[in-house]
Scaffold this motif. Structure first.
Motif, PDB file in Angstrom:
ATOM      1  N   ARG A  35       0.828  -1.202   0.000  1.00 22.82           N
ATOM      2  CA  ARG A  35       0.000   0.000   0.000  1.00 22.82           C
ATOM      3  C   ARG A  35       0.863   1.252   0.000  1.00 22.82           C
ATOM      4  N   THR A  36       1.909   1.255   0.815  1.00 21.12           N
ATOM      5  CA  THR A  36       2.791   2.407   0.874  1.00 21.12           C
ATOM      6  C   THR A  36       3.494   2.629  -0.457  1.00 21.12           C
ATOM      7  N   ALA A  37       3.972   1.550  -1.070  1.00 19.44           N
ATOM      8  CA  ALA A  37       4.617   1.681  -2.380  1.00 19.44           C
ATOM      9  C   ALA A  37       3.652   2.263  -3.404  1.00 19.44           C
ATOM     10  N   ALA A  38       2.398   1.803  -3.398  1.00 19.66           N
ATOM     11  CA  ALA A  38       1.408   2.331  -4.333  1.00 19.66           C
ATOM     12  C   ALA A  38       1.185   3.820  -4.090  1.00 19.66           C
ATOM     13  N   GLY A  39       1.178   4.241  -2.821  1.00 15.75           N
ATOM     14  CA  GLY A  39       1.008   5.653  -2.503  1.00 15.75           C
ATOM     15  C   GLY A  39       2.193   6.496  -2.929  1.00 15.75           C
TER      16      GLY A  39
ATOM     17  N   PRO B  51      -6.993  12.094  -2.087  1.00 19.58           N
ATOM     18  CA  PRO B  51      -8.400  11.875  -2.424  1.00 19.58           C
ATOM     19  C   PRO B  51      -8.723  10.387  -2.520  1.00 19.58           C
ATOM     20  N   GLY B  52      -9.834   9.994  -1.951  1.00 14.90           N
ATOM     21  CA  GLY B  52     -10.236   8.598  -1.999  1.00 14.90           C
ATOM     22  C   GLY B  52      -9.668   7.741  -0.898  1.00 14.90           C
ATOM     23  N   GLY B  53      -8.797   8.339  -0.054  1.00 13.98           N
ATOM     24  CA  GLY B  53      -8.261   7.592   1.071  1.00 13.98           C
ATOM     25  C   GLY B  53      -7.248   6.540   0.659  1.00 13.98           C
ATOM     26  N   LEU B  54      -6.998   5.597   1.548  1.00 17.57           N
ATOM     27  CA  LEU B  54      -5.944   4.606   1.350  1.00 17.57           C
ATOM     28  C   LEU B  54      -6.452   3.248   0.863  1.00 17.57           C
TER      29      LEU B  54
ATOM     30  N   ALA C 276      -6.187  -2.072  -2.394  1.00 19.21           N
ATOM     31  CA  ALA C 276      -6.723  -2.925  -3.458  1.00 19.21           C
ATOM     32  C   ALA C 276      -5.741  -3.028  -4.618  1.00 19.21           C
ATOM     33  N   GLU C 277      -5.109  -1.906  -4.963  1.00 19.61           N
ATOM     34  CA  GLU C 277      -4.120  -1.923  -6.046  1.00 19.61           C
ATOM     35  C   GLU C 277      -2.943  -2.823  -5.690  1.00 19.61           C
ATOM     36  N   ALA C 278      -2.451  -2.706  -4.444  1.00 17.61           N
ATOM     37  CA  ALA C 278      -1.300  -3.494  -4.026  1.00 17.61           C
ATOM     38  C   ALA C 278      -1.605  -4.986  -4.068  1.00 17.61           C
ATOM     39  N   LEU C 279      -2.791  -5.381  -3.616  1.00 17.86           N
ATOM     40  CA  LEU C 279      -3.171  -6.788  -3.659  1.00 17.86           C
ATOM     41  C   LEU C 279      -3.309  -7.283  -5.096  1.00 17.86           C
ATOM     42  N   ALA C 280      -3.905  -6.452  -5.956  1.00 15.96           N
ATOM     43  CA  ALA C 280      -4.060  -6.841  -7.359  1.00 15.96           C
ATOM     44  C   ALA C 280      -2.707  -6.997  -8.041  1.00 15.96           C
ATOM     45  N   ARG C 281      -1.770  -6.086  -7.745  1.00 14.24           N
ATOM     46  CA  ARG C 281      -0.431  -6.160  -8.328  1.00 14.24           C
ATOM     47  C   ARG C 281       0.306  -7.410  -7.852  1.00 14.24           C
ATOM     48  N   ALA C 282       0.138  -7.725  -6.576  1.00 14.09           N
ATOM     49  CA  ALA C 282       0.781  -8.931  -6.058  1.00 14.09           C
ATOM     50  C   ALA C 282       0.189 -10.177  -6.707  1.00 14.09           C
ATOM     51  N   ALA C 283      -1.119 -10.150  -6.954  1.00 14.98           N
ATOM     52  CA  ALA C 283      -1.799 -11.306  -7.548  1.00 14.98           C
ATOM     53  C   ALA C 283      -1.416 -11.502  -9.010  1.00 14.98           C
TER      54      ALA C 283
END
Length: 326
Positions: free
Chosen positions: A130-134, A270-273, A278-285
């Motif tokens: 999540r932090t990397a995505a941010g 915007p949109g919070g964390l 969700a992006e981080a989990l999708a990227r890992a998957a």
């Protein structure tokens, strides 16, 4: 159940492995039978008494940890019963409670763990991913960038290398010691250099053949960050996301940008964390940004995990696993 309890501020020795009562879900909550708990360098700072505009003093006694993955084994009567038994991962926010065999989480914080994904990878994605995505959301990498990543064998470092290579950028990974340099290279760094060696920055300049970096992702600070900053071309930018030293960084050049990406800046997006999770989990998957989980400790040895982190002896994401599962 077993949990790590902290009654006072101090070194790793204040983390105690104890038997405590089982948890019961409150309104809108589920109980997770924890299979993996995430550990951060920030956890070591909070344990010692660090505070900031975002991080308030610990309310002791407490159980540290803000990320867990496992299977739901109890739910509040008001929660949709379809959640029961699901494999989930959750970031607990500023709450504590992750270093334990059970954790409570609000339904709104849950993500289902993708099929086939190990719990340790899921918990790394929900936190470090999540932090990397941010970070990348605030400072996107372009194909023509030359990117320098400090702490390149750390949990965030390996994800930033993967992200930069995914868009076609050239990557210089800086890491301390031969084993960590090898990890940075294995993650895709075009050039991996040991920044503990005198003159490492001259090695980078020589290997780049006169080209200058356009972007530095820095999680170290101090003299290493100063030297990395001096590798930047005019108009380049140094993006900070952490520190491992009390040495002050002295860079000061209006032609090159320096920005801290974490803290209020991240929380105010915007949109919070949750979308970053969700992006981080999708990227890992899908395999495009997979956390490296190479430092697994038994829950009972949370103090050892903290010592290893503070001693710079870990690789990738640090995870605690209940002793009975090891």
């Amino acid at each position: 159940m077993h949990a790590i309890r902290q009654y006072e501020l101090g070194g790793p020795e204040v983390l105690r492995y104890e038997v405590v009562p089982d948890l019961e879900p409150g309104e809108g909550q589920v109980r997770i039978a924890v299979r993996a708990s995430g550990v951060h360098y920030l956890d070591t700072s909070l344990r010692s008494g660090f505070t900031s505009a975002v991080h308030q003093p610990l309310q002791l006694p407490m159980t540290p940890g803000r990320e867990v993955a496992g299977r739901i084994d109890a739910i509040d009567p008001g929660v949709d019963p379809s959640w029961s038994g699901k494999r989930v991962v959750a970031h607990l926010g500023m709450a504590s409670g992750g270093y334990a065999e059970q954790a409570l989480a609000a339904v709104a914080s849950l993500h289902e763990v993708p099929d086939g994904m190990p719990y340790a990878v899921a918990v790394a994605a929900i936190g470090t991913g999540r932090t990397a995505a941010g970070i990348l959301d605030q400072s996107p990498v372009e194909a023509d960038d030359i990117v320098v990543v400090t702490s390149a064998a750390g949990g965030l470092g390996v994800l930033l290398i993967q992200a930069a290579k995914d868009v076609g950028a050239k990557v210089v990974g800086l890491a301390g010691g031969e084993q960590k340099v090898a990890i940075a290279r294995a993650q895709g760094a075009d050039l991996a250099v040991d920044y503990r060696i005198d003159g490492w920055d001259d090695v980078v300049r020589r290997e780049l053949g006169g080209d200058l970096a356009t972007l530095v992702f820095d999680g170290v600070g101090g003299k290493t960050a100063d030297s990395a900053f001096n590798l930047l071309a005019p108009g380049g930018r140094l993006m900070q996301y952490g520190w491992f030293t009390d040495e002050p960084a002295t860079y000061d050049d209006p032609a090159r940008t320096v920005k801290m990406l974490l803290g209020p800046q991240m929380l105010a997006r915007p949109g919070g964390l949750r979308s970053l999770e969700a992006e981080a989990l999708a990227r890992a998957a899908d395999g495009s940004r997979v956390p490296l989980v190479d430092s697994v400790f038994p829950l009972a040895d949370a103090a050892g995990a903290h010592r290893a982190l503070e001693g710079r002896k870990t690789y990738g994401k640090v995870v605690l696993v209940p002793d009975a599962l090891l």
